[in-house]
Each structure stands twice: as C-alpha cells, then as structure tokens.
Design a protein around this motif. Structure first.
Motif: not given
Lengths: 302, 217
Positions: B53, B58, B65, B67-68, B70
């Motif tokens: 990650r 971004s 995305n 980075k975020s 799940k």
C-alpha cells in the motif's frame, strides 16, 4: 447457487483425496482421536449400563418398620393413624405377626419347626411407601421413624441402589471432566495437523491470494479437512467401543451363566451415536478454524 | 484505468522506494516501465496489485483507491488484473492445465466452461500440447508463457508483467512480446516492466522511466 454447491462438493472430494494422499499419517491421526474420544465415551457407555441394572433392581423404595414384641393393639392402631397422616408417606401396609407366622409356615415348609414354638417370635410390621424417591429424603424419613417409641428396627430397603446412584453421579462428573479434557486434546490435534498443512501449502495459498482468492475460498478446504478428521475420529471411537463391548460381553456371558441370569452390555443408542459423531465433527471443525485464523493471515504475498 | 498522484512508498526501516510519483495510464494503453534494478519498478507494480500500500498520495486502479481498499474487496480487484511474475510463481504439485485452471476455480466457474477457457489460453501461448506436463518439466520460456496463460485465462482488462523477458534469450523474448502485442490489439491495458532496451526498440510504446524511485521522463 448450483455452482456454489458444486464448488463445495469439489472441496469435499478434494478433502478425501488429501486424506488418502497420506494414508499412514491420516490413519494414525484418526486412531489417536479415536482412542482419545473412546475413553470418556466408553466411560459413559459403562455408566449407562450400570445405571440400567440399578434401576432394574431398585424398584420403588420401601421402609420396613418392625415393632417391639410388647406393643399393644391400641398402640398399633395409634401408630397406623399417625403414619397415614405423615406428610412424607404415600401409603402403608400393616403385616400382623400372626399372619406373618402363617405365611412363613406355608411358604418355607418349616411347619413342623414353627408348630413346635411356644410363642410367636415374629414382630408386627409396617411396610411404608414414601412419597419421595431420592436418597436424602428417604434417609431423613428413616431417621425420623427410628426415633418413634416401640419402632425397634427400621430398615430402608434398596438403599444400596441409592448409594450406587450417588456413586454414579460422582462417576458421571469424572467422565464429564475427562470428556472436556480430551475434547481439548482433539482440538489440539486438529489445530496442529492443519498448521502443518498450511505450512506445506504456503506457496499455493500465496499464489491463490495473488490471483484473487477470497479468505473464505482459502479457508474452506482446511475447515472441511478438520470436519472430516473429527467425524472419522468419532467413528473410530465408536468402533473401538463396539469391539471392546463384544470382548467384554463374551467373557461376561461366562460369568452370568454361573449366576443363572443373562446380562449383556449394550452400545450407544442411535441418538447418542449421532451426537458423538456430530460433536467430534464439530470439535474437528473448531480446531481447524482456530488454526486457520491463527496462521492464514501470516501468509501474505510479497 | 490507473492513476497515481504524488505517491510515496516508504518501507519500514526508512527506505524510500518511490518518491512523488504522478502518472496516468489510459484504458487500452500499452506502457513500459523501465529503469535499473532497485529503481522501484517492482514496488510500483506491487502497489497497483495492492500487494503493498502507498505510504501517502493516491493510487487509483480501476476506480478503487489502493490506500483505503478494504481487505474483503482486495480479491475482487485482483481478479480484474492479470499478474505475470518474473519468478512465474507456478505450482509444481499439479499439471500445466491445473495451474491455469486455478484462477477460474477461485472465481467459481463451471468446470466444463473452465476447461474450454483453459485450453484456449494454453493455445494462445502455444502450450496446448503440454497441458498434462508438470511445470517443472517446462523450459524457462515455456514456464513464462504458462504464467501468462494463467494471467489471461480470467480475461482481465489489465495485465501487469514484472520483467517477463528477464531471464530469456532474444528469440523467446520476441515470442512473448508478440503475445503481449496481440492482447494490446484486443484492448487490454498493459504495463510491462523491463530493463531490456532491445525490446523497446523492437516494440515501441510509451515508457515510464524510474530512477531511484523517481519518474525521470
């Protein structure tokens, strides 16, 4: 939906292939689980059998009261009234001494001997049927009756059966503790088997994650394996007990023959057998689940 | 399709693998990723596949995305990406056919339909006759092609290839590049990392050049 079912079927087939892939290790595992389970379950089977005998022999509890020889008729009728009114007593029978003597003369063929007696040696007796069935209350009633005047001898029949019942309660607790401990053993065995499998399939798990396998997909074969191992281990325990009972019954037949009775030890009932298999399968699944949740997240592709 | 904006990647221990990376790859584009080993090519590919990650910035891949993202959504992102590894990552306990089958099994495809697709993919890379072989019996070039077959069997819209021609001689490299070119022609987005200058000359396309974690073009 159909493809989901097919996927599960494929995993199940794959699970058995994996069990058969290492027949030696699988068999050894199943035997270990089988023996571990057969100890508490065997204990349970024995207790059930002993309980069966004690129930058969105990019947309804009675208390016999033998009165002193110098008890007058007035006193007897007063006792009879008091006993009938006693809260702990369901009903009573009175056995007058003259009747008892006559019965003895008729039933035992000792007419000559008894005819020669100058006086009746037998006491009057009450046979008391209590309301309560459990040992403590029966013993309480017996002690109460003992304190009455002219109640020379009070005897709680079949009290041994009740003592046995108390002993069985203790043994049942012991079996339960054993079962709890060996359940942990089963979980531990599965935990370790699955851990080794995860380690040897590290590469496959890693690649699967890289090409989009969900955690559920990766977890599934291990869970099925634990379930199958537990189930088959339970079946092994059932077989071990069945064989042991056959051997015991064989030697028991010689023994009961001497006492002119017949008695055989019986195996788990159908519902108990199903419970055993269900429980062992569940424990296997649980062990696998714990192992998978412990180890799978450590394998992440790099 | 892939959009990076001021992406930094710092590994635990302080090593900064990528610095201030901003670029965009459009749908259906074929792009090279060049640079010396250690320039951050592999790290960049790992960020796109969400194997790593980003530390900041971004990184958007197919509208998601990274980075975020799940953990539960991650497998579904990867199913849309075809990953081709320098070390192939093939499984040696099963046949070539079963190796290519794995992504379809994971997606829960019907068995008969899967078998057809597997054969089509193997045919595409010229390994149909070797479907029953264990990958260990295949040459380096064949293993690389098997890895490609596994990456494309699921018909992903994006292919990421990490040094696909790294260990191969020129003839094999050409074969593999021709396979990639044919995917490009049917609209697949391609990102190929390489340090092989001759490939760039032979199959020209836009190149992102990395140097010590920074974009230099």
């Amino acid at each position: 939906m159909k493809s989901a079912i097919l996927q599960h079927l494929r995993v199940i087939r794959f699970t058995f292939q994996r069990l058969l892939h290492t027949p030696g290790a699988s068999l050894l595992n199943l035997i270990v689980i089988g023996i571990a389970l057969s100890l508490p379950v065997g204990g349970y089977v024995m207790l059930k059998n002993i309980q069966g005998i004690s129930e058969q022999m105990a019947g309804t509890p009675q208390i016999s009261v033998f009165l002193a020889l110098d008890t007058s008729q007035d006193e007897i009728s007063r006792f009879r009234k008091q006993l009938k009114e006693h809260a702990a007593i369901d009903h009573i029978e009175f056995a007058p001494r003259d009747l008892a003597l006559k019965q003895l003369q008729l039933s035992t063929g000792l007419a000559d001997v008894i005819g020669g007696l100058t006086q009746n040696p037998l006491p009057d007796a009450f046979i008391i049927y209590p309301v309560a069935m459990d040992v403590q209350k029966l013993e309480l009633l017996r002690d109460d009756l003992k304190s009455w005047p002219k109640f020379e001898h009070v005897q709680l029949d079949s009290s041994w059966a009740y003592k046995l019942e108390a002993l069985l309660k203790f043994a049942r607790l012991a079996v339960l503790i054993l079962a709890a401990m060996l359940s942990f053993a089963l979980i531990a065995i599965t935990f370790n088997t699955i851990r080794l499998q995860i380690l040897t399939q590290r590469e496959e798990i890693e690649v699967s994650k890289l090409i989009g396998a969900t955690n559920g997909f990766i977890r599934r074969p291990f869970l099925y394996f634990g379930l199958a191992q537990g189930l088959l281990g339970g079946a092994a325990a059932w077989l071990i007990i069945a064989i042991s009972l056959q051997l015991l019954n064989y030697s028991l037949a010689n023994l009961t023959h001497l006492y002119a009775t017949s008695f055989t030890l019986s195996h788990l009932s159908l519902s108990d057998s199903i419970s055993l298999l269900g429980f062992s399968a569940y424990l296997g699944w649980l062990g696998a689940w714990l192992s998978v949740s412990q180890h799978l997240w450590q394998i992440e592709p790099r | 399709m892939i959009k990076f904006n001021q992406v930094y990647k710092r590994y635990p221990g302080g090593h900064e693998a990528l610095k201030n990376l901003s670029f965009e790859i459009a749908e259906g584009e074929m792009v090279y990723l060049t640079g010396h080993s250690g320039a951050g090519k592999s790290t960049l590919l790992k960020l796109i596949a969400a194997i790593e990650r980003p530390t900041s910035g971004s990184a958007i891949v197919k509208g998601q995305n990274i980075k975020s993202l799940k953990g539960s959504a991650l497998p579904y992102l990867r199913r849309n990406l075809g990953l081709i590894f320098q070390d192939h990552k093939l499984l040696f306990d099963r046949s070539a056919f079963e190796n290519v089958m794995l992504p379809l099994q994971i997606c829960g495809f019907d068995h008969r339909e899967s078998a057809k697709r597997v054969r089509a993919a193997l045919d595409k890379v010229g390994l149909l006759k070797r479907e029953k072989s264990n990958p260990i019996a295949l040459s380096g070039g064949e293993q690389q092609r098997l890895c490609i077959a596994r990456a494309i069997v699921n018909r992903p819209s994006v292919l990421l290839a990490d040094e696909p021609t790294g260990n191969l001689d020129t003839e094999y490299s050409g074969e593999i590049m021709n396979i990639f070119k044919s995917f490009h022609q049917v609209g697949v987005t391609l990102l190929i990392s390489t340090h092989d200058e001759s490939i760039l000359r032979q199959f020209p396309a836009r190149a992102l050049a990395l140097k010590a974690g920074e974009l230099v073009i």
